[in-house]
Design a protein around this motif. Structure first.
Motif, PDB file in Angstrom:
ATOM      1  N   ARG A  77      -5.277  -1.842 -11.990  1.00 37.61           N
ATOM      2  CA  ARG A  77      -6.153  -1.404 -10.913  1.00 37.61           C
ATOM      3  C   ARG A  77      -5.421  -0.352 -10.071  1.00 37.61           C
ATOM      4  O   ARG A  77      -4.293  -0.595  -9.630  1.00 37.61           O
ATOM      5  CB  ARG A  77      -6.550  -2.579 -10.025  1.00 37.61           C
ATOM      6  CG  ARG A  77      -7.349  -3.670 -10.728  1.00 37.61           C
ATOM      7  CD  ARG A  77      -7.678  -4.784  -9.748  1.00 37.61           C
ATOM      8  NE  ARG A  77      -8.361  -5.909 -10.367  1.00 37.61           N
ATOM      9  CZ  ARG A  77      -9.676  -6.005 -10.495  1.00 37.61           C
ATOM     10  NH1 ARG A  77     -10.451  -5.042 -10.037  1.00 37.61           N
ATOM     11  NH2 ARG A  77     -10.224  -7.059 -11.066  1.00 37.61           N
ATOM     12  N   PRO A  78      -6.043   0.800  -9.830  1.00 38.49           N
ATOM     13  CA  PRO A  78      -5.352   1.824  -9.043  1.00 38.49           C
ATOM     14  C   PRO A  78      -5.108   1.387  -7.605  1.00 38.49           C
ATOM     15  O   PRO A  78      -5.926   0.693  -7.011  1.00 38.49           O
ATOM     16  CB  PRO A  78      -6.311   3.020  -9.104  1.00 38.49           C
ATOM     17  CG  PRO A  78      -7.640   2.452  -9.444  1.00 38.49           C
ATOM     18  CD  PRO A  78      -7.374   1.239 -10.278  1.00 38.49           C
ATOM     19  N   LEU A 101      -5.158   2.297  -3.935  1.00 36.40           N
ATOM     20  CA  LEU A 101      -5.825   3.291  -3.089  1.00 36.40           C
ATOM     21  C   LEU A 101      -5.489   3.056  -1.620  1.00 36.40           C
ATOM     22  O   LEU A 101      -6.345   3.161  -0.751  1.00 36.40           O
ATOM     23  CB  LEU A 101      -7.344   3.243  -3.313  1.00 36.40           C
ATOM     24  CG  LEU A 101      -7.820   3.497  -4.742  1.00 36.40           C
ATOM     25  CD1 LEU A 101      -9.344   3.501  -4.805  1.00 36.40           C
ATOM     26  CD2 LEU A 101      -7.271   4.816  -5.279  1.00 36.40           C
ATOM     27  N   ARG A 159      -4.277   9.016  -2.067  1.00 32.61           N
ATOM     28  CA  ARG A 159      -4.619   8.304  -3.301  1.00 32.61           C
ATOM     29  C   ARG A 159      -6.132   8.186  -3.467  1.00 32.61           C
ATOM     30  O   ARG A 159      -6.653   8.292  -4.581  1.00 32.61           O
ATOM     31  CB  ARG A 159      -3.955   6.929  -3.308  1.00 32.61           C
ATOM     32  CG  ARG A 159      -2.439   6.994  -3.493  1.00 32.61           C
ATOM     33  CD  ARG A 159      -1.798   5.644  -3.338  1.00 32.61           C
ATOM     34  NE  ARG A 159      -0.354   5.727  -3.536  1.00 32.61           N
ATOM     35  CZ  ARG A 159       0.487   4.729  -3.283  1.00 32.61           C
ATOM     36  NH1 ARG A 159       0.018   3.567  -2.815  1.00 32.61           N
ATOM     37  NH2 ARG A 159       1.781   4.871  -3.486  1.00 32.61           N
ATOM     38  N   ASN A 200      -7.268  11.667  -4.587  1.00 31.23           N
ATOM     39  CA  ASN A 200      -6.920  11.951  -5.981  1.00 31.23           C
ATOM     40  C   ASN A 200      -7.788  11.153  -6.957  1.00 31.23           C
ATOM     41  O   ASN A 200      -8.084  11.621  -8.063  1.00 31.23           O
ATOM     42  CB  ASN A 200      -5.443  11.640  -6.231  1.00 31.23           C
ATOM     43  CG  ASN A 200      -4.518  12.651  -5.583  1.00 31.23           C
ATOM     44  OD1 ASN A 200      -4.912  13.788  -5.329  1.00 31.23           O
ATOM     45  ND2 ASN A 200      -3.290  12.245  -5.293  1.00 31.23           N
ATOM     46  N   HIS A 201      -8.189   9.955  -6.533  1.00 33.41           N
ATOM     47  CA  HIS A 201      -9.025   9.124  -7.396  1.00 33.41           C
ATOM     48  C   HIS A 201     -10.471   9.619  -7.424  1.00 33.41           C
ATOM     49  O   HIS A 201     -11.122   9.588  -8.480  1.00 33.41           O
ATOM     50  CB  HIS A 201      -8.987   7.669  -6.903  1.00 33.41           C
ATOM     51  CG  HIS A 201      -9.746   6.717  -7.762  1.00 33.41           C
ATOM     52  ND1 HIS A 201      -9.269   6.252  -8.977  1.00 33.41           N
ATOM     53  CD2 HIS A 201     -10.975   6.132  -7.601  1.00 33.41           C
ATOM     54  CE1 HIS A 201     -10.150   5.430  -9.512  1.00 33.41           C
ATOM     55  NE2 HIS A 201     -11.193   5.346  -8.703  1.00 33.41           N
ATOM     56  N   ARG A 258      -5.617  -2.644  -4.095  1.00 27.37           N
ATOM     57  CA  ARG A 258      -5.987  -2.310  -5.467  1.00 27.37           C
ATOM     58  C   ARG A 258      -7.513  -2.282  -5.584  1.00 27.37           C
ATOM     59  O   ARG A 258      -8.205  -3.124  -5.017  1.00 27.37           O
ATOM     60  CB  ARG A 258      -5.416  -3.341  -6.441  1.00 27.37           C
ATOM     61  CG  ARG A 258      -3.886  -3.405  -6.444  1.00 27.37           C
ATOM     62  CD  ARG A 258      -3.298  -2.254  -7.219  1.00 27.37           C
ATOM     63  NE  ARG A 258      -1.837  -2.318  -7.294  1.00 27.37           N
ATOM     64  CZ  ARG A 258      -1.098  -1.451  -7.975  1.00 27.37           C
ATOM     65  NH1 ARG A 258      -1.686  -0.469  -8.639  1.00 27.37           N
ATOM     66  NH2 ARG A 258       0.208  -1.553  -7.987  1.00 27.37           N
ATOM     67  N   LEU A 259      -8.021  -1.309  -6.334  1.00 30.16           N
ATOM     68  CA  LEU A 259      -9.457  -1.128  -6.458  1.00 30.16           C
ATOM     69  C   LEU A 259     -10.102  -2.256  -7.264  1.00 30.16           C
ATOM     70  O   LEU A 259      -9.704  -2.515  -8.401  1.00 30.16           O
ATOM     71  CB  LEU A 259      -9.760   0.216  -7.128  1.00 30.16           C
ATOM     72  CG  LEU A 259     -11.246   0.561  -7.330  1.00 30.16           C
ATOM     73  CD1 LEU A 259     -11.928   0.776  -5.984  1.00 30.16           C
ATOM     74  CD2 LEU A 259     -11.386   1.800  -8.215  1.00 30.16           C
ATOM     75  N   LYS A 306     -15.719   0.689  -7.457  1.00 35.14           N
ATOM     76  CA  LYS A 306     -16.270   1.717  -6.585  1.00 35.14           C
ATOM     77  C   LYS A 306     -17.764   1.778  -6.811  1.00 35.14           C
ATOM     78  O   LYS A 306     -18.238   1.635  -7.932  1.00 35.14           O
ATOM     79  CB  LYS A 306     -15.603   3.079  -6.795  1.00 35.14           C
ATOM     80  CG  LYS A 306     -15.644   3.643  -8.196  1.00 35.14           C
ATOM     81  CD  LYS A 306     -14.973   5.014  -8.205  1.00 35.14           C
ATOM     82  CE  LYS A 306     -14.934   5.640  -9.592  1.00 35.14           C
ATOM     83  NZ  LYS A 306     -13.861   5.076 -10.434  1.00 35.14           N
TER      84      LYS A 306
END
Length: 228
Positions: free
Chosen positions: A104-105, A107, A112, A115-116, A139-140, A143
């Motif tokens: 999980r990216p 953010l 960040r 960029n995402h 952590r994502l 979305k």
């Protein structure tokens, strides 16, 4: 005594209803398999049939997965389609074990987030508003596009944002939208919306991280500007 059809069971005992209400983790292996095959035979319910099948496999899913379609079809109530469904589920379980968990990216900063979201929003010719639902480690989780609007604005219903946040069990919320014109300056509507989201998050005990305005090359962060 006449055997009850699965549709006559108490709702909390029906596998599908039980899974919907309590989650898959609260079902037995037999109940999960019963959902796959859908029905049993005149002599036994889908759950009882799966209990018998598992007992013959020493209650071991690995052993069950090694059975052939022909062996499964020897059970009254299991035809080729049901046998294939069972073996397909076993194969998926095996493949899942071999997979690496998805990363999980993170953010946790405006950079960040930008960029995402830039690849998602940089070529849009109308405004879109997105909610980024994060866990406690930034952590994502997921979305969600909240709205898709015009060139200069897009309508946003805060209730939808909060509903998505609650359903995802997120503890941190960030939002972003794009300015197709390339103008980074937030409008009065942007500022008012940010304040309203912050108030809603406070009521719901969700940390409101940031509202980021995205353009193709630059961003504006309400958090970095001390406005949220």
């Amino acid at each position: 005594m006449e055997k009850l059809n699965i549709n006559q069971w108490a709702e909390e005992d029906r596998p599908r209803e039980k899974m919907a209400a309590q989650g898959a983790e609260n079902l037995t292996n037999a109940e999960l398999l019963a959902i796959l095959i859908g029905s049993g035979s005149r002599e036994e319910s889908a759950v009882d049939l799966m209990k018998r099948l598992l007992a013959d496999s020493n209650n071991n899913l690995n052993t069950l997965g090694k059975m052939s379609i022909r062996e499964l079809c020897s059970y009254n109530g299991i035809g080729e389609a049901k046998a294939i469904s069972i073996l397909a589920a076993c194969e998926l379980g095996k493949r899942r074990q071999a997979e690496t968990p998805e990363e999980r990216p993170d953010l946790g900063t405006a950079t960040r987030i930008y960029n995402h979201m830039r690849p998602v929003m940089q070529d849009l010719d109308v405004e879109e508003f997105w909610a980024l639902l994060l866990n406690q480690h930034y952590r994502l989780i997921k979305k969600v596009r909240i709205s898709h609007g015009g060139i200069t604005e897009t309508p946003v219903d805060i209730r939808i944002i909060m509903r998505e946040a609650v359903l995802a069990n997120c503890t941190i919320l960030a939002v972003c939208h794009n300015h197709p014109s390339g103008n980074l300056s937030p409008s009065r509507a942007d500022e008012g919306l940010t304040r309203s989201i912050a108030k809603a998050c406070e009521v719901m005990n969700i940390h409101f991280l940031d509202h980021v305005i995205v353009t193709d090359g630059l961003y504006y962060s309400f958090h970095e500007q001390g406005k949220c």
